[in-house]
Structures are given as C-alpha cells and as structure tokens.
Design an enzyme around this catalytic site. Structure first.
Site, PDB file in Angstrom:
ATOM      1  N   ARG A  51       0.681  -1.385  -0.214  1.00 26.97           N
ATOM      2  CA  ARG A  51       0.025   0.150   0.051  1.00 26.97           C
ATOM      3  C   ARG A  51       0.654   1.177  -0.133  1.00 26.97           C
ATOM      4  O   ARG A  51       0.337   2.204  -1.110  1.00 26.97           O
ATOM      5  CB  ARG A  51      -0.959  -0.129   1.480  1.00 26.97           C
ATOM      6  CG  ARG A  51      -1.742  -0.079   0.871  1.00 26.97           C
ATOM      7  CD  ARG A  51      -2.910  -0.860   2.486  1.00 26.97           C
ATOM      8  NE  ARG A  51      -1.934  -1.412   3.227  1.00 26.97           N
ATOM      9  CZ  ARG A  51      -2.077  -2.808   1.963  1.00 26.97           C
ATOM     10  NH1 ARG A  51      -3.421  -3.458   1.146  1.00 26.97           N
ATOM     11  NH2 ARG A  51      -1.349  -3.895   2.455  1.00 26.97           N
ATOM     12  N   THR A  52       1.784   1.430   0.804  1.00 29.69           N
ATOM     13  CA  THR A  52       2.437   2.582   1.089  1.00 29.69           C
ATOM     14  C   THR A  52       2.960   2.839   0.014  1.00 29.69           C
ATOM     15  O   THR A  52       3.604   4.131  -1.349  1.00 29.69           O
ATOM     16  CB  THR A  52       3.144   2.662   2.375  1.00 29.69           C
ATOM     17  OG1 THR A  52       2.400   2.523   3.454  1.00 29.69           O
ATOM     18  CG2 THR A  52       3.906   4.093   2.707  1.00 29.69           C
ATOM     19  N   LYS A  80      25.521  -4.088   0.216  1.00 30.42           N
ATOM     20  CA  LYS A  80      27.601  -3.908   0.144  1.00 30.42           C
ATOM     21  C   LYS A  80      27.363  -3.614   0.944  1.00 30.42           C
ATOM     22  O   LYS A  80      28.799  -3.300   1.277  1.00 30.42           O
ATOM     23  CB  LYS A  80      27.245  -3.379  -1.036  1.00 30.42           C
ATOM     24  CG  LYS A  80      26.877  -4.133  -2.375  1.00 30.42           C
ATOM     25  CD  LYS A  80      27.284  -2.733  -3.352  1.00 30.42           C
ATOM     26  CE  LYS A  80      26.635  -3.600  -4.975  1.00 30.42           C
ATOM     27  NZ  LYS A  80      26.679  -2.660  -5.789  1.00 30.42           N
ATOM     28  N   ARG A 101      11.174   4.065   3.332  1.00 33.59           N
ATOM     29  CA  ARG A 101      10.345   3.099   4.702  1.00 33.59           C
ATOM     30  C   ARG A 101      11.734   2.208   5.880  1.00 33.59           C
ATOM     31  O   ARG A 101      12.573   1.747   4.228  1.00 33.59           O
ATOM     32  CB  ARG A 101       9.713   1.751   4.157  1.00 33.59           C
ATOM     33  CG  ARG A 101       9.438   1.198   4.737  1.00 33.59           C
ATOM     34  CD  ARG A 101       8.073   0.082   4.697  1.00 33.59           C
ATOM     35  NE  ARG A 101       6.529   1.105   5.013  1.00 33.59           N
ATOM     36  CZ  ARG A 101       5.379   0.380   5.420  1.00 33.59           C
ATOM     37  NH1 ARG A 101       5.336  -1.489   5.293  1.00 33.59           N
ATOM     38  NH2 ARG A 101       4.202   0.901   5.739  1.00 33.59           N
ATOM     39  N   HIS A 129       4.241   6.245  11.306  1.00 33.64           N
ATOM     40  CA  HIS A 129       3.843   5.776  10.647  1.00 33.64           C
ATOM     41  C   HIS A 129       3.170   7.568   9.975  1.00 33.64           C
ATOM     42  O   HIS A 129       2.457   7.052   9.560  1.00 33.64           O
ATOM     43  CB  HIS A 129       2.888   4.866  10.306  1.00 33.64           C
ATOM     44  CG  HIS A 129       3.144   4.571   8.579  1.00 33.64           C
ATOM     45  ND1 HIS A 129       3.104   4.877   7.643  1.00 33.64           N
ATOM     46  CD2 HIS A 129       2.505   2.950   8.457  1.00 33.64           C
ATOM     47  CE1 HIS A 129       3.162   4.553   6.375  1.00 33.64           C
ATOM     48  NE2 HIS A 129       2.521   3.428   7.254  1.00 33.64           N
TER      49      HIS A 129
HETATM   50  C1  NCD Z   1       1.408  -0.733   8.311  1.00 36.12           C
HETATM   51  C2  NCD Z   1       2.086  -0.662   8.349  1.00 36.12           C
HETATM   52  O1  NCD Z   1       3.200  -0.745   7.590  1.00 36.12           O
HETATM   53  O2  NCD Z   1       2.597  -0.254   9.970  1.00 36.12           O
HETATM   54  N1  NCD Z   1      -0.024  -1.190   7.268  1.00 36.12           N
HETATM   55  C3  NCD Z   1       0.393   0.148   6.443  1.00 36.12           C
HETATM   56  O3  NCD Z   1       1.354   0.820   5.242  1.00 36.12           O
HETATM   57  N2  NCD Z   1      -1.151   0.952   5.529  1.00 36.12           N
HETATM   58  C4  NCD Z   1       0.161  -1.359   8.910  1.00 36.12           C
HETATM   59  C5  NCD Z   1       0.796  -3.080   9.012  1.00 36.12           C
HETATM   60  O4  NCD Z   1       2.045  -3.562   8.286  1.00 36.12           O
HETATM   61  O5  NCD Z   1       0.196  -3.647   9.738  1.00 36.12           O
END
Ligand code: NCD
Length: 303
Positions: A51-52, A80, A101, A129
């Site tokens: 999703r993200t 590396k 991320r 997040h």
């Molecule tokens: C969340 C995350 O990555 O923290 N997912 C997301 O980005 N929508 C929630 C999860 O992974 O449970």
C-alpha cells in the site's frame, strides 16, 4: 526545505490546508494531472510494503511525475554495506523527493539530516508512520466532517503497531478525544504513550474485551498483530487471532460507527464485515493516495 518525520511536523492549521487540498484533488483530479511534470519521486523501501509504496507511486504518477526506487534492501546497495546517509546523498542527485521505509527506528531521520531533497518517513520500525496517520485523519475528516469530539477504540497490536502510535500522537491535538485501548496484556500500548496521555489529561481506558466497549465507539481502528516485530514465533501464534471482528460484534456497535484499518488485514476482520456500510477501510486506502498527492505538492512547494 521540509521533511515529514512525524505527524506533529505539521501544525493542525497546516494539516487542515493539506486535507482541503486532498479533498480538492479528489473532486477535480484533472486540475493536478501535470502539477509534477518533470519531477521525480524516489521510493526507498528497506522493508516490505504494498500500500504505502504503491500509493506513493500512484500519487506521483497521477501528478504527472515519475518514480524510481527499490522495494527491498536486498536489491539496494544496503546489501553491500552502504549507509542510509550515503544512499540519500546519492538519491538527492537523482530525485526531487524521497519516501523512505526502514525497519530501524529513526533511520529516515538520519537520512533527512544529510538529504538535499525532502524526505518522507514511510514507516520506521515500530515507531511512526506519519503518512498512514495523514490518511487516517483525512478519512475521519472526510467521512465525519470533523476531527474532534470522538471516542476512538484502537484494537489489536498496540505495542508494535506504528500506525497506532502515530495516530494517537496526532489525535491528542484535537479537543474532546477519548481513547479506548483494546489489547491483550502482552500487546498493550507503550508506557511512553499512556504517560503522555496522563500528562495532557486526555481520557483513556485499557480493556481486553472488545465486545464490552463496542457500543461506546465512534471509530474502531483495527490492527494486525505485527508478526515481524515478535521475538518468538510461539507468542505470535498465541496472540494472532486474539481479536476477530465479525458481524456478531458489529451488531453491538452504533449505526454510525466506522471501522478503520491501515491494512494489510490478516484474520482480525472477518471478510463478511466488508459488506457492512460501516466498514471504511477500503475507502481509507483511497484517501491514502489523495493525501500523498497533497503532501508531495506541499513539500515540493508547488502549491
Ligand atoms: C501498516 C504498516 O506498515 O505499519 N501498513 C501500512 O502501511 N498501511 C500496518 C501494518 O503493516 O500492519
């Protein structure tokens, strides 16, 4: 130059402007279809995501921009031994904005210090997040018309769930918010959060049984048990199906309560709930694209 590390990096007035912009994009997407022509977003994902990462890519593409990046650490020079600071210096030569991320708490912050382009924290370990929180707030504001005077239940893995930590931090700035934390003992919300709530005199309660509190809630924010952050498999197996939201539990809730979930879902919401008009989690995912479009425009100073 501005980065986004935590939802608190924006004042509530700035958030309102961001959400107004996101709602305008939702209404009139054509107006923004070329706003990022010639601009490049880098997605640097050292940890899995659907999703993200894809919502960032979709957002930039819908703005007319282009996307480069990697989706796991193994396919980047991190394998590396390259540091995040060096990687971002290089990415700064290739792109205009970066979404990162990382499994380590604080890694995007380290990157931001050395970056020549805006860095967006797209999730750092169990910490924060912020773009999920922007998504959650936009969803609440769009569906209910306000961000204050709510009772919100957060259910599941409140210990490791970074979306939970970010959302609580963001909601405490609005008036009349009451939290109900629903979790097994082992997955309670961290002390630093309850200490902060006590200090700010924000009402909250901690319960184990979801059924008992269903009728009180304006929102129920369900979360997945964060398997990847457990130290042993046994605990995960014991706790993973602790909560399953089903139609019987939904029958206890108000007619206008809404269910949110950052997704991905595992078993914690039974698929039969998807047909309930109060299930808002797929609409929430759509708001995630609009809010990231608004965020990219804001951080690039295009709007
Ligand atoms: C969340 C995350 O990555 O923290 N997912 C997301 O980005 N929508 C929630 C999860 O992974 O449970």
């Amino acid at each position: 130059m501005r980065h986004l590390m935590s939802p608190l990096d924006f004042t509530t007035e700035e958030l309102d402007r961001l959400f107004d912009l996101a709602n305008d994009i939702e209404r009139t997407p054509g107006k923004y279809a070329h706003s990022c022509d010639g601009r490049i977003l880098a997605t640097c994902f050292y940890e899995p995501s659907t999703r993200t990462r894809l919502s960032f890519e979709s957002a930039m593409t819908r703005l007319g921009g282009q996307v480069i990046g990697f989706s796991d650490a193994a396919s980047s020079s991190a394998s590396k031994g390259e540091s995040v600071s060096d990687t971002i210096r290089i990415i700064s030569c290739y792109a205009d904005i970066c979404a990162m991320r990382h499994p380590k708490e604080g890694a995007p912050m380290v990157a931001a210090e050395k970056s020549e382009i805006p860095v967006i924290n797209a999730g750092d370990g169990g910490h924060q997040h912020p773009t999920q929180t922007l998504t959650d707030l936009l969803t609440i504001r769009s569906l209910k018309g306000r961000l204050d005077h709510f009772t919100i239940g957060l259910c599941g893995d409140l210990k490791f769930g970074r979306t939970v930590h970010s959302l609580i931090n963001a909601l405490v700035r609005y008036e009349g918010i009451r939290f109900v934390f629903i979790s097994p003992e082992e997955l309670r919300v961290p002390d630093y959060i309850t200490d902060m709530l006590k200090e700010k005199q924000i009402p909250y309660e901690e319960v184990i049984r979801l059924e008992n509190v269903m009728p009180d809630l304006d929102f129920l924010y369900m979360t997945r048990v964060q398997k990847e952050r457990f130290f042993n498999e046994e605990d995960y197996i014991r706790l993973k199906d602790f909560y399953i939201l089903d139609t019987a539990k939904m029958a206890l809730a108000r007619k206008d309560m809404l269910v949110l979930h950052p997704l991905p879902r595992v078993n914690e919401i039974s698929v039969e709930v998807d047909d309930d008009p109060r299930a808002a989690y797929f609409r929430q995912a759509r708001y995630g694209v609009y809010v990231r479009m608004a965020l990219i425009l804001t951080l690039l100073n295009i709007i």
